[in-house]
Design a protein around this motif. Structure first.
Motif, PDB file in Angstrom:
ATOM      1  N   ILE A  37       0.840  -1.200   0.000  1.00 49.77           N
ATOM      2  CA  ILE A  37       0.000   0.000   0.000  1.00 49.77           C
ATOM      3  C   ILE A  37       0.876   1.251   0.000  1.00 49.77           C
ATOM      4  CG2 ILE A  37      -1.711   1.338   1.291  1.00 49.77           C
ATOM      5  CD1 ILE A  37      -2.844  -1.279   2.355  1.00 49.77           C
ATOM      6  N   ALA A  38       1.938   1.224   0.811  1.00 51.92           N
ATOM      7  CA  ALA A  38       2.848   2.370   0.879  1.00 51.92           C
ATOM      8  C   ALA A  38       3.545   2.599  -0.466  1.00 51.92           C
ATOM      9  CB  ALA A  38       3.880   2.154   1.981  1.00 51.92           C
ATOM     10  N   LEU A  58       2.387   1.740  -3.446  1.00 49.83           N
ATOM     11  CA  LEU A  58       1.375   2.247  -4.375  1.00 49.83           C
ATOM     12  C   LEU A  58       1.146   3.740  -4.174  1.00 49.83           C
ATOM     13  CD1 LEU A  58      -0.912   1.338  -6.482  1.00 49.83           C
ATOM     14  CD2 LEU A  58      -2.435   1.506  -4.511  1.00 49.83           C
ATOM     15  N   SER A  59       1.181   4.202  -2.920  1.00 49.20           N
ATOM     16  CA  SER A  59       0.929   5.609  -2.618  1.00 49.20           C
ATOM     17  C   SER A  59       1.941   6.544  -3.264  1.00 49.20           C
ATOM     18  CB  SER A  59       0.936   5.826  -1.099  1.00 49.20           C
ATOM     19  OG  SER A  59      -0.060   5.062  -0.464  1.00 49.20           O
ATOM     20  N   CYS A  60       3.122   6.007  -3.570  1.00 47.40           N
ATOM     21  CA  CYS A  60       4.186   6.840  -4.138  1.00 47.40           C
ATOM     22  C   CYS A  60       4.073   7.003  -5.655  1.00 47.40           C
ATOM     23  CB  CYS A  60       5.554   6.232  -3.803  1.00 47.40           C
ATOM     24  SG  CYS A  60       5.906   6.133  -2.037  1.00 47.40           S
ATOM     25  N   VAL A  61       3.154   6.276  -6.295  1.00 45.06           N
ATOM     26  CA  VAL A  61       3.063   6.297  -7.758  1.00 45.06           C
ATOM     27  C   VAL A  61       2.562   7.643  -8.260  1.00 45.06           C
ATOM     28  CG1 VAL A  61       1.943   5.269  -9.771  1.00 45.06           C
ATOM     29  CG2 VAL A  61       2.760   3.803  -7.896  1.00 45.06           C
ATOM     30  N   CYS A  62       1.437   8.128  -7.717  1.00 50.02           N
ATOM     31  CA  CYS A  62       0.900   9.428  -8.108  1.00 50.02           C
ATOM     32  C   CYS A  62      -0.141   9.858  -7.091  1.00 50.02           C
ATOM     33  CB  CYS A  62       0.296   9.392  -9.512  1.00 50.02           C
ATOM     34  SG  CYS A  62      -1.346   8.612  -9.586  1.00 50.02           S
ATOM     35  N   LYS A  63      -0.652  11.072  -7.242  1.00 50.14           N
ATOM     36  CA  LYS A  63      -1.607  11.604  -6.273  1.00 50.14           C
ATOM     37  C   LYS A  63      -2.908  10.796  -6.258  1.00 50.14           C
ATOM     38  CE  LYS A  63       0.131  16.346  -6.371  1.00 50.14           C
ATOM     39  NZ  LYS A  63      -0.183  17.772  -6.666  1.00 50.14           N
ATOM     40  N   TRP A  64      -3.313  10.311  -7.414  1.00 50.68           N
ATOM     41  CA  TRP A  64      -4.550   9.539  -7.468  1.00 50.68           C
ATOM     42  C   TRP A  64      -4.441   8.260  -6.656  1.00 50.68           C
ATOM     43  CZ3 TRP A  64      -6.135   4.721  -9.227  1.00 50.68           C
ATOM     44  CH2 TRP A  64      -7.522   4.538  -9.352  1.00 50.68           C
ATOM     45  N   PHE A  65      -3.334   7.523  -6.860  1.00 50.51           N
ATOM     46  CA  PHE A  65      -3.123   6.300  -6.089  1.00 50.51           C
ATOM     47  C   PHE A  65      -2.991   6.623  -4.599  1.00 50.51           C
ATOM     48  CE2 PHE A  65      -1.513   4.336 -10.145  1.00 50.51           C
ATOM     49  CZ  PHE A  65      -2.485   3.357 -10.201  1.00 50.51           C
ATOM     50  N   ASP A  66      -2.338   7.746  -4.287  1.00 50.31           N
ATOM     51  CA  ASP A  66      -2.180   8.137  -2.889  1.00 50.31           C
ATOM     52  C   ASP A  66      -3.537   8.402  -2.248  1.00 50.31           C
ATOM     53  OD1 ASP A  66      -0.652   8.840  -0.571  1.00 50.31           O
ATOM     54  OD2 ASP A  66      -1.011  10.940  -1.022  1.00 50.31           O
ATOM     55  N   GLU A  67      -4.455   9.052  -2.971  1.00 51.52           N
ATOM     56  CA  GLU A  67      -5.786   9.332  -2.440  1.00 51.52           C
ATOM     57  C   GLU A  67      -6.574   8.043  -2.238  1.00 51.52           C
ATOM     58  OE1 GLU A  67      -7.378  12.077  -1.290  1.00 51.52           O
ATOM     59  OE2 GLU A  67      -5.336  12.849  -1.334  1.00 51.52           O
ATOM     60  N   ALA A  84      -5.320   5.117  -1.686  1.00 54.49           N
ATOM     61  CA  ALA A  84      -4.710   4.431  -0.546  1.00 54.49           C
ATOM     62  C   ALA A  84      -5.173   5.041   0.770  1.00 54.49           C
ATOM     63  CB  ALA A  84      -3.187   4.495  -0.648  1.00 54.49           C
ATOM     64  N   LYS A  85      -5.194   6.369   0.859  1.00 49.95           N
ATOM     65  CA  LYS A  85      -5.582   7.046   2.099  1.00 49.95           C
ATOM     66  C   LYS A  85      -7.035   6.769   2.467  1.00 49.95           C
ATOM     67  CE  LYS A  85      -2.445  11.044   1.837  1.00 49.95           C
ATOM     68  NZ  LYS A  85      -2.393  12.511   1.585  1.00 49.95           N
ATOM     69  N   TRP A 117      -5.915   1.976   3.227  1.00 53.84           N
ATOM     70  CA  TRP A 117      -5.489   2.033   4.624  1.00 53.84           C
ATOM     71  C   TRP A 117      -6.664   1.775   5.569  1.00 53.84           C
ATOM     72  CZ3 TRP A 117      -0.853   1.100   5.860  1.00 53.84           C
ATOM     73  CH2 TRP A 117       0.226   1.570   5.119  1.00 53.84           C
ATOM     74  N   LYS A 118      -7.845   2.228   5.174  1.00 50.00           N
ATOM     75  CA  LYS A 118      -9.042   1.959   5.979  1.00 50.00           C
ATOM     76  C   LYS A 118      -9.288   0.460   6.085  1.00 50.00           C
ATOM     77  CE  LYS A 118     -14.040   2.807   6.066  1.00 50.00           C
ATOM     78  NZ  LYS A 118     -15.160   3.528   5.406  1.00 50.00           N
ATOM     79  N   GLU A 119      -9.209  -0.235   4.962  1.00 54.95           N
ATOM     80  CA  GLU A 119      -9.426  -1.687   4.978  1.00 54.95           C
ATOM     81  C   GLU A 119      -8.329  -2.397   5.754  1.00 54.95           C
ATOM     82  OE1 GLU A 119     -12.102  -3.116   4.002  1.00 54.95           O
ATOM     83  OE2 GLU A 119     -12.972  -1.277   3.198  1.00 54.95           O
ATOM     84  N   PHE A 120      -7.096  -1.907   5.637  1.00 57.56           N
ATOM     85  CA  PHE A 120      -5.992  -2.487   6.410  1.00 57.56           C
ATOM     86  C   PHE A 120      -6.272  -2.378   7.907  1.00 57.56           C
ATOM     87  CE2 PHE A 120      -2.243  -1.497   8.981  1.00 57.56           C
ATOM     88  CZ  PHE A 120      -1.565  -2.704   8.895  1.00 57.56           C
ATOM     89  N   CYS A 121      -6.697  -1.195   8.368  1.00 57.74           N
ATOM     90  CA  CYS A 121      -6.972  -0.988   9.792  1.00 57.74           C
ATOM     91  C   CYS A 121      -8.084  -1.905  10.284  1.00 57.74           C
ATOM     92  CB  CYS A 121      -7.341   0.470  10.050  1.00 57.74           C
ATOM     93  SG  CYS A 121      -5.974   1.637   9.844  1.00 57.74           S
TER      94      CYS A 121
END
Length: 248
Positions: A42-43, A45-54, A56-57, A61-65
């Motif tokens: 997940i981390a 993927l977040s570095c690929v671009c702003k869309w992937f980062d959004e 993920a956020k 990350w919600k599903e991970f928690c």
């Protein structure tokens, strides 16, 4: 069937390679569910671009928690509490990362590098031991201490972390405001970058906290940020002594 309700849009410029097309949110959801919400991936993927980062956020990350601590997440959101909304990435990091400390940082001259932990137990019952008497109705989840032994003159150290439920309306926050407590002048929360209050400095850490951790009296220190994240440290008793303290 729609798996992800909210649609996110890439905010990059026209030169971004993302304009060639994204995977759908549903596809990402299914892929990461198959990988059991792997936080490392997940981390990345977040570095690929702003869309992937959004995505993920707000989604991954919600599903991970929820997968890592389902009962805790259910409680944090019960009663209409929205403390975690929009901050899933920070909470995900808190679940799996011991921040340690840097020399000259939150805990003065102690230097212990931060690191990921495989699994940590968070306890609402343990959290009661860290609340001052007028604030016992607050809900605080605290982790077991992450032990860093033989730290020279500092002895055996135990780092712990946690999160308040509905911190914005908590008695602890109200008390800090009434005391006109000051924020730390330099350091920010390692999980969400919010400002920090020093609970030790405000004399708001009960002695029951050291007994719960198996630590020396007055060796427990912790900070709480504006979003309710807790970062703390203690000097642990030798095993035989801590067992005697627990018996008492």
């Amino acid at each position: 069937m729609v798996l992800v309700v909210k649609q996110h849009r890439c905010t990059h410029s026209a030169s971004c390679v993302c304009i060639k097309g994204h995977l759908s949110e549903d596809a990402l959801f299914l892929v990461f569910r198959h990988m059991n919400w792997n936080p490392r991936l997940i981390a990345i993927l977040s570095c690929v671009c702003k869309w992937f980062d959004e995505v993920a956020k707000q989604v991954l990350w919600k599903e991970f928690c929820h997968a890592r601590a389902p009962k805790m997440m259910l409680d944090l959101h019960s009663g209409g509490s929205g403390i975690v909304d929009g901050n899933w990435k920070a909470l995900g990091k808190l679940l799996i990362y011991c921040n340690g400390c840097t020399k000259g940082g939150l805990f003065n001259n102690i230097h212990v590098p931060g690191h990921f932990v495989f699994r940590t137990r968070f306890s609402r019952t343990a959290g009661k031991s860290f609340l001052p008497l007028p604030c016992k109705s607050d809900v605080l989840y605290v982790s077991d201490p992450c032990e860093h032994l033989d730290q020279g003159e500092e002895g055996d150290l135990g780092f712990f972390r946690g999160i308040f439920k509905s911190f914005a309306t908590s008695r602890v926050k109200k008390m800090l405001i009434e005391k006109r407590a000051r924020f730390h002048p330099k350091e920010l929360c390692p999980y969400c970058k919010a400002k920090l209050w020093n609970m030790f400095q405000e004399n708001m850490i009960p002695r029951s906290a050291s007994a719960r951790l198996g630590a020396y009296d007055d060796s427990v220190e912790y900070f709480v940020c504006l979003n309710g994240h807790v970062i703390g440290i203690s000097t642990l008793l030798p095993l035989s002594d801590s067992e005697e303290a627990a018996d008492e």
